[in-house]
Write a protein that holds these residues in place. Structure first.
Motif, short mmCIF file in Angstrom:
data_model
loop_
_atom_site.label_atom_id
_atom_site.label_comp_id
_atom_site.label_asym_id
_atom_site.label_seq_id
_atom_site.Cartn_x
_atom_site.Cartn_y
_atom_site.Cartn_z
N ALA A 17 8.26 4.28 -42.21
CA ALA A 17 9.60 4.86 -42.20
C ALA A 17 10.00 5.28 -40.79
O ALA A 17 11.09 4.92 -40.30
CB ALA A 17 9.66 6.05 -43.15
N ILE A 18 9.14 6.01 -40.11
CA ILE A 18 9.49 6.51 -38.78
C ILE A 18 9.52 5.36 -37.77
O ILE A 18 10.41 5.30 -36.91
CB ILE A 18 8.50 7.62 -38.36
N HIS A 36 16.85 6.29 -20.28
CA HIS A 36 15.99 7.20 -19.53
C HIS A 36 15.99 8.61 -20.11
O HIS A 36 16.00 9.58 -19.39
CB HIS A 36 16.38 7.22 -18.05
N PHE A 37 16.03 8.70 -21.45
CA PHE A 37 15.86 10.01 -22.05
C PHE A 37 14.39 10.38 -21.90
O PHE A 37 13.56 9.51 -21.66
CB PHE A 37 16.32 10.01 -23.50
N PRO A 38 14.08 11.65 -22.01
CA PRO A 38 12.67 12.02 -21.83
C PRO A 38 11.79 11.42 -22.93
O PRO A 38 11.58 12.03 -23.98
CB PRO A 38 12.68 13.55 -21.88
N THR A 44 6.52 12.53 -28.59
CA THR A 44 5.68 13.64 -29.05
C THR A 44 6.33 14.33 -30.25
O THR A 44 5.66 14.64 -31.25
CB THR A 44 5.46 14.66 -27.92
N GLN A 45 7.64 14.54 -30.15
CA GLN A 45 8.35 15.17 -31.27
C GLN A 45 8.27 14.30 -32.53
O GLN A 45 8.10 14.81 -33.64
CB GLN A 45 9.81 15.42 -30.90
N LEU A 46 8.39 12.97 -32.32
CA LEU A 46 8.30 12.05 -33.46
C LEU A 46 6.92 12.12 -34.12
O LEU A 46 6.81 12.12 -35.35
CB LEU A 46 8.55 10.62 -32.99
N VAL A 51 3.45 13.94 -38.59
CA VAL A 51 2.35 14.73 -39.14
C VAL A 51 2.88 15.70 -40.21
O VAL A 51 2.30 15.82 -41.31
CB VAL A 51 1.62 15.51 -38.02
N LEU A 52 4.00 16.35 -39.92
CA LEU A 52 4.57 17.31 -40.88
C LEU A 52 4.99 16.60 -42.17
O LEU A 52 4.73 17.09 -43.27
CB LEU A 52 5.76 18.05 -40.25
N ILE A 53 5.64 15.42 -42.00
CA ILE A 53 6.06 14.68 -43.20
C ILE A 53 4.83 14.22 -43.98
O ILE A 53 4.83 14.21 -45.22
CB ILE A 53 6.95 13.48 -42.80
#
Lengths: 164, 73
Positions: A17-18, A36-38, A44-46, A51-53
């Motif tokens: 899914a992700i 060029h977004f960080p 890392t956020q993904l 992990v949370l999902i």
């Protein structure tokens, strides 16, 4: 269903899914879009989100099993789990190695076949026709890692179902 | 995945030992119930160590629990 097979199912679905959400979003962007977004922070956020999902999915699956009258198996891993994990990791390494070779060959080919007069309109076209920027190569390698993770999860499920 | 060439008598031995459940056997040998199910179904060949632990639970020799079916070996 054993705890480890359950975790494999949840991980496979969450990665699918992700991964689908992320790559369909990135590959559809215009080729000249500001990519060029960080990237490191976003990835890392993904991963944290995944992990949370996964934890939420695992809890949901346990609840479904309890409601269905089954007692979820929480046994610690034994030698069969370890063997399945080793074989799944071996398969994932194979896919990762092959994917990295494909990326390297693509980089070399696009360097030779570059068509500067015909600029690509989307990131997906840029991946097929060049030029490959370092950021696009990073996306390709991220895709390779995702494919390897999917292979590991799918292999585990197959080995749990069909035997090892 | 090729099925293992090992035959086993675990199911029979469980019933001869007070109708021991797969879960009880799994706890006794330190494995998961899924592993016992896989061994009984011939989908998993256990390590030597696990094979000896299984035999010890039933108080028999390993060859009384497992037999190898490979021809000419």
């Amino acid at each position: 269903m054993s705890k480890h097979e359950r975790i494999s199912w949840v991980s496979l679905l969450v990665t699918l899914a992700i991964g689908w959400w992320y790559f369909s979003r990135v590959l559809g962007l215009p080729a000249d879009a500001n990519l060029h977004f960080p990237l490191a922070r976003f990835v890392t956020q993904l991963v944290i989100l995944a992990v949370l999902i996964s934890i939420a999915g695992e809890i949901a699956l346990r609840l479904v099993e309890r409601v269905g009258g089954q007692s979820p198996d929480d046994s610690p891993a034994d030698e069969r789990d370890a063997q399945i994990s080793l074989k799944a990791t071996r398969n994932a390494h194979g896919v990762l190695g092959a994917s990295v070779v494909v990326v390297l060959v693509q980089i070399a080919l696009l360097e030779r076949l570059r068509r500067p007069a015909d600029p690509p309109s989307t990131v997906l076209e840029a991946l097929g026709a060049g030029p490959l920027t370092p950021l696009l190569i990073a996306q390709l390698l991220l895709l390779a890692l995702t494919l390897a993770a999917l292979t590991a999860h799918a292999s585990r499920i197959v080995y749990y179902r069909r035997g090892v | 995945v090729a099925p293992t060439l090992l035959r086993n008598q675990i199911r029979r031995l469980r019933f001869e030992h007070g109708e021991m459940t797969q879960q009880q056997l799994a706890v006794a040998v330190g494995a998961t119930r899924q592993t016992i199910i896989a061994i009984e179904a011939g989908k998993y060949a256990p390590s030597l160590e696990l094979a000896f632990r299984l035999a010890r639970v039933f108080k028999v020799g390993v060859e009384d629990v497992f037999q190898h079916d490979a021809p000419g070996v």
